[in-house]
Design an enzyme around this catalytic site. Structure first.
Site, PDB file in Angstrom:
ATOM      1  N   ASN A   1      -7.043   6.387   3.975  1.00 11.87           N
ATOM      2  CA  ASN A   1      -8.422   6.789   3.707  1.00 11.87           C
ATOM      3  C   ASN A   1      -8.714   8.259   4.001  1.00 11.87           C
ATOM      4  O   ASN A   1      -9.831   8.710   3.813  1.00 11.87           O
ATOM      5  CB  ASN A   1      -9.409   5.874   4.458  1.00 11.87           C
ATOM      6  CG  ASN A   1      -9.216   5.933   5.957  1.00 11.87           C
ATOM      7  OD1 ASN A   1      -8.261   6.532   6.446  1.00 11.87           O
ATOM      8  ND2 ASN A   1     -10.117   5.301   6.685  1.00 11.87           N
TER       9      ASN A   1
ATOM     10  N   HIS B   1       0.828  -1.215   0.000  1.00 10.35           N
ATOM     11  CA  HIS B   1       0.000   0.000   0.000  1.00 10.35           C
ATOM     12  C   HIS B   1       0.860   1.263   0.000  1.00 10.35           C
ATOM     13  O   HIS B   1       0.355   2.350  -0.255  1.00 10.35           O
ATOM     14  CB  HIS B   1      -0.904  -0.016   1.233  1.00 10.35           C
ATOM     15  CG  HIS B   1      -2.328   0.365   0.986  1.00 10.35           C
ATOM     16  ND1 HIS B   1      -2.904   0.410  -0.263  1.00 10.35           N
ATOM     17  CD2 HIS B   1      -3.323   0.709   1.855  1.00 10.35           C
ATOM     18  CE1 HIS B   1      -4.177   0.764  -0.152  1.00 10.35           C
ATOM     19  NE2 HIS B   1      -4.455   0.952   1.112  1.00 10.35           N
TER      20      HIS B   1
ATOM     21  N   ASP C   1      -0.881   2.531  -5.320  1.00 10.05           N
ATOM     22  CA  ASP C   1      -0.856   1.102  -5.626  1.00 10.05           C
ATOM     23  C   ASP C   1      -2.104   0.728  -6.420  1.00 10.05           C
ATOM     24  O   ASP C   1      -3.164   1.315  -6.240  1.00 10.05           O
ATOM     25  CB  ASP C   1      -0.776   0.276  -4.330  1.00 10.05           C
ATOM     26  CG  ASP C   1      -1.909   0.570  -3.362  1.00 10.05           C
ATOM     27  OD1 ASP C   1      -2.142   1.766  -3.059  1.00 10.05           O
ATOM     28  OD2 ASP C   1      -2.579  -0.376  -2.903  1.00 10.05           O
TER      29      ASP C   1
END
Length: 190
Positions: free
Chosen positions: A69, A21, A94
């Protein structure tokens, strides 16, 4: 002179440093190393920043420190403060739908389930930013995605990912100069 933001997405903290990530952070770390510069934490932008200038551009590199997020908080704060339009924002992230070792450029589009992109679109109020999608492969089962993106790639996958990061960094001058098609043609043939 035009203003640009290059945002590399990832999660802060040593436990995430080597996870799939965080390839956006890896990308910016490579560029920072090339420039001989170090990131400095800027709390008002919720991120680590480097600012540098070329003859044509003033560029901010940003690694949001808000967790994936909430990436849009950092990117939008920087964009609003320095009056950078969405068209001059490049987000490196990613991409599960591309194999490790493949990088692709595109302008606009949806978030494809990527929470970092979802928040950036929401905070900017626009989808028209550029994306550099770094392939990390897919675990094969959607239930495994969360664990997969937060785990370390195999040595072979990491090598392939680093090669795609090198290739995508190579086209940055064309991207900044507005030659997106030229950049895409070269990168997408690698």
């Amino acid at each position: 002179m035009s203003n640009w933001i290059i945002a590399g997405l990832g999660n802060p903290g040593s436990q995430y440093e080597h996870t799939r990530h965080n390839v956006g952070y890896w990308w910016l770390d490579q560029l920072a190393s090339e420039l001989g510069q170090s990131f400095k934490t800027e709390s008002r932008f919720n991120g680590q920043l480097i600012q540098f200038t070329t003859p044509e551009h003033k560029i901010w590199l940003v690694k949001p420190l808000t967790f994936m997020n909430r990436s849009g908080q950092s990117v939008s704060a920087l964009a609003n403060f320095y009056k950078v339009p969405p068209e001059n924002i490049l987000v490196i992230h990613d991409e599960l739908d591309l194999p490790a070792g493949v990088a692709r450029l595109k302008r606009g589009g949806g978030h494809g389930g990527h929470n970092g992109l979802r928040d950036i679109i929401s905070q900017l109020g626009s989808k028209e930013f550029l994306r550099c999608r770094i392939g990390i492969d897919h675990p094969g089962n959607s239930k495994q995605v969360a664990d997969y993106v937060l785990s370390k790639p195999s040595a072979v996958d990491r090598e392939n990912i680093m090669a795609s990061i090198d290739n995508s960094r190579r086209v940055l001058p064309d991207v900044l100069a507005g030659n997106l098609e030229k950049a895409m043609n070269w990168l997408h043939s690698q």
